[in-house]
Design a protein around this motif. Structure first.
Motif, mmCIF file in Angstrom:
data_model
loop_
_atom_site.group_PDB
_atom_site.id
_atom_site.type_symbol
_atom_site.label_atom_id
_atom_site.label_comp_id
_atom_site.label_asym_id
_atom_site.label_seq_id
_atom_site.Cartn_x
_atom_site.Cartn_y
_atom_site.Cartn_z
ATOM 1 N N GLY A 141 -4.748 12.405 31.115
ATOM 2 C CA GLY A 141 -6.032 12.140 30.471
ATOM 3 C C GLY A 141 -6.772 10.995 31.122
ATOM 4 O O GLY A 141 -7.610 10.340 30.499
ATOM 5 N N GLN A 142 -6.466 10.692 32.361
ATOM 6 C CA GLN A 142 -7.187 9.651 33.098
ATOM 7 C C GLN A 142 -7.220 10.003 34.597
ATOM 8 O O GLN A 142 -6.386 10.766 35.083
ATOM 9 N N SER A 143 -8.209 9.427 35.267
ATOM 10 C CA SER A 143 -8.402 9.729 36.678
ATOM 11 C C SER A 143 -7.260 9.158 37.530
ATOM 12 O O SER A 143 -6.701 8.107 37.225
ATOM 13 N N VAL A 144 -6.932 9.886 38.580
ATOM 14 C CA VAL A 144 -5.892 9.461 39.519
ATOM 15 C C VAL A 144 -6.556 9.121 40.852
ATOM 16 O O VAL A 144 -7.480 9.807 41.284
ATOM 17 N N GLU A 145 -6.094 8.031 41.481
ATOM 18 C CA GLU A 145 -6.632 7.657 42.794
ATOM 19 C C GLU A 145 -5.743 8.278 43.873
ATOM 20 O O GLU A 145 -4.529 8.025 43.888
ATOM 21 N N LEU A 146 -6.336 9.088 44.721
ATOM 22 C CA LEU A 146 -5.558 9.745 45.781
ATOM 23 C C LEU A 146 -5.730 8.955 47.074
ATOM 24 O O LEU A 146 -6.836 8.848 47.602
ATOM 25 N N TRP A 147 -4.626 8.381 47.560
ATOM 26 C CA TRP A 147 -4.677 7.584 48.797
ATOM 27 C C TRP A 147 -4.321 8.479 49.978
ATOM 28 O O TRP A 147 -3.313 9.190 49.950
ATOM 29 N N THR A 148 -5.134 8.411 51.008
ATOM 30 C CA THR A 148 -4.954 9.273 52.164
ATOM 31 C C THR A 148 -5.572 8.618 53.395
ATOM 32 O O THR A 148 -6.314 7.630 53.271
ATOM 33 N N THR A 149 -5.291 9.177 54.560
ATOM 34 C CA THR A 149 -6.052 8.782 55.754
ATOM 35 C C THR A 149 -6.791 10.012 56.292
ATOM 36 O O THR A 149 -7.291 9.996 57.415
ATOM 37 N N ASP A 150 -6.829 11.060 55.480
ATOM 38 C CA ASP A 150 -7.398 12.341 55.893
ATOM 39 C C ASP A 150 -8.820 12.493 55.321
ATOM 40 O O ASP A 150 -8.987 12.569 54.100
ATOM 41 N N GLY A 151 -9.788 12.535 56.199
ATOM 42 C CA GLY A 151 -11.184 12.623 55.774
ATOM 43 C C GLY A 151 -11.565 13.943 55.121
ATOM 44 O O GLY A 151 -12.627 14.042 54.496
ATOM 45 N N ASP A 152 -10.687 14.953 55.232
ATOM 46 C CA ASP A 152 -11.019 16.252 54.643
ATOM 47 C C ASP A 152 -11.120 16.199 53.115
ATOM 48 O O ASP A 152 -11.834 16.997 52.506
ATOM 49 N N PHE A 153 -10.388 15.262 52.491
ATOM 50 C CA PHE A 153 -10.455 15.169 51.026
ATOM 51 C C PHE A 153 -11.856 14.754 50.579
ATOM 52 O O PHE A 153 -12.411 15.319 49.650
ATOM 53 N N ASP A 154 -12.397 13.728 51.234
ATOM 54 C CA ASP A 154 -13.760 13.286 50.895
ATOM 55 C C ASP A 154 -14.743 14.435 51.084
ATOM 56 O O ASP A 154 -15.641 14.640 50.264
ATOM 57 N N GLY A 155 -14.563 15.152 52.186
ATOM 58 C CA GLY A 155 -15.453 16.276 52.476
ATOM 59 C C GLY A 155 -15.369 17.342 51.401
ATOM 60 O O GLY A 155 -16.398 17.868 50.944
ATOM 61 N N PHE A 156 -14.165 17.641 50.941
ATOM 62 C CA PHE A 156 -13.993 18.672 49.919
ATOM 63 C C PHE A 156 -14.621 18.241 48.593
ATOM 64 O O PHE A 156 -15.343 19.017 47.954
ATOM 65 N N VAL A 157 -14.347 16.997 48.179
ATOM 66 C CA VAL A 157 -14.873 16.533 46.887
ATOM 67 C C VAL A 157 -16.401 16.418 46.929
ATOM 68 O O VAL A 157 -17.066 16.602 45.904
ATOM 69 N N ALA A 158 -16.948 16.163 48.117
ATOM 70 C CA ALA A 158 -18.408 16.143 48.238
ATOM 71 C C ALA A 158 -18.975 17.551 47.983
ATOM 72 O O ALA A 158 -20.047 17.698 47.393
ATOM 73 N N LEU A 159 -18.234 18.565 48.412
ATOM 74 C CA LEU A 159 -18.688 19.949 48.195
ATOM 75 C C LEU A 159 -18.443 20.397 46.761
ATOM 76 O O LEU A 159 -19.221 21.176 46.202
ATOM 77 N N TYR A 160 -17.355 19.953 46.183
ATOM 78 C CA TYR A 160 -16.972 20.362 44.818
ATOM 79 C C TYR A 160 -16.752 19.109 43.969
ATOM 80 O O TYR A 160 -15.615 18.738 43.663
ATOM 81 N N PRO A 161 -17.873 18.449 43.582
ATOM 82 C CA PRO A 161 -17.752 17.127 42.941
ATOM 83 C C PRO A 161 -17.036 17.153 41.594
ATOM 84 O O PRO A 161 -16.607 16.102 41.118
ATOM 85 N N HIS A 162 -16.885 18.348 40.990
ATOM 86 C CA HIS A 162 -16.196 18.349 39.686
ATOM 87 C C HIS A 162 -14.739 17.898 39.809
ATOM 88 O O HIS A 162 -14.150 17.452 38.838
#
Lengths: 174, 163
Positions: A141-162
């Protein structure tokens, strides 16, 4: 960081790469926060079974590679890196989450739709990490911070912000 | 764990089905619009989607359902709508796009039927993925006759004065 942290494979590998005798500035920059986090976690920290599999895959790949700049990734380094992660798990600083039911089908959906709709790359194991982190956030029931060095995650969440309602991406290389 | 999603703009129906499901110890995620439903589908990838034919602020009908089928061919799709009658339901089922089409008008036991679908989805969710079923569903989705789908969409909308 204000809530639970999910480490993808790249975050775990970067910590291991920061532990060689002469680490690169990038590995120090990205690996040190993970070292600090896992030394005494102030919040729950997790990865998934796939993360542990991938970690072994990458560490042994680096160990086999004797070309510059990977000569430092020898057997001793690999064994130490694996021991360190196993100690984190054994001492419950890092929990291993099972991928949720249907995670693999969902991952197939996510990677296919990203290419079909946007012509963009989103790798299937990254999708499994995102699906697992999202399910964890939903459960807590709370947001999780995903730590990565992979820029694809940012790209994906930008496309699917939900997905951002459940998971915020922290790119350790930034 | 989310295994069922209902997308329907009729608030009273959503609440009624959700209440009945909850009393039966089942979980149901609901959405009132197509966009909201699609968002929840992306995030939770439920095994069962119950969807209305005519959703506000979206394209009508079968094309939307085809979109979900394309995203995840193995999902069980139930069309529940007051815009279709028994004849429409049979024609829709014959296209092999949905697993079941239910008319709210002519199916007096629609809520019970939906509850049984949710119950089955909850049971399926306990089992590991059956990859033969997934692959078969994928092949079935590829063979969907899109032209026939368009024709039927058009026909239903004409019958209901929607187009």
């Amino acid at each position: 960081m204000s809530g639970p942290v999910y480490l993808d494979t790249s975050a775990l590998v970067r910590r291991a790469e920061a532990a060689v005798l002469q680490p690169t500035p990038r590995n120090i920059h990205s690996g040190t926060p993970v070292t600090t986090l896992l030394t005494s976690p102030p919040v729950p920290v997790a990865t998934c079974e796939v993360g542990l599999l991938e970690f072994h895959d990458v560490v042994t790949m680096l160990w086999r590679d004797s070309n510059p700049p990977y000569q430092q990734h020898d057997e001793a380094w690999a064994e130490s890196a694996i021991s360190q992660v196993m100690a984190d798990i054994a001492q419950e600083r890092l929990s291993i989450r099972a991928a949720p039911a249907r995670a693999y089908e969902q991952a197939i959906t996510l990677v296919t739709m990203t290419t079909r709709m946007h012509g963009r790359k989103f790798r299937v194991w990254d999708a499994v990490h995102l699906v697992t982190a999202t399910a964890w956030a939903s459960e807590l029931g709370q947001s999780v911070e995903l730590w990565t060095t992979d820029g694809d995650f940012d790209g994906f969440v930008a496309l699917y912000p939900h997905f951002g309602q459940f998971v915020s991406i922290k790119n350790l290389d930034n | 764990m989310v295994y069922a999603l209902m997308i329907d703009d009729e608030q009273a129906l959503r609440e009624s089905v959700q209440r009945t499901a909850s009393l039966a110890g089942l979980e149901l995620l609901t959405a009132s619009t197509w966009d909201e439903g699609l968002t929840l589908f992306h995030i939770h990838s439920p095994d069962l989607v119950i969807v209305d034919y005519n959703l506000p602020e979206s394209r009508h009908g079968l094309q939307l359902i085809a979109e979900i089928r394309k995203l995840r061919p193995s999902v069980r799709l139930v069309l529940l709508s007051g815009y279709i009658d028994e004849e429409d339901a049979q024609e829709i089922e014959s296209l092999d796009l949905v697993d079941r089409a239910v008319s709210k008008i002519t199916s007096p036991n629609a809520t019970e039927l939906i509850l049984n679908e949710i119950r089955s989805a909850a049971h399926r969710a306990l089992n590991p993925t059956n990859w033969v079923d997934v692959a078969t569903a994928h092949q079935r989705a590829e063979s969907t006759d899109r032209a026939a789908l368009d024709d039927l969409d058009h026909k239903i909308q004409q019958r209901r004065g929607m187009s």
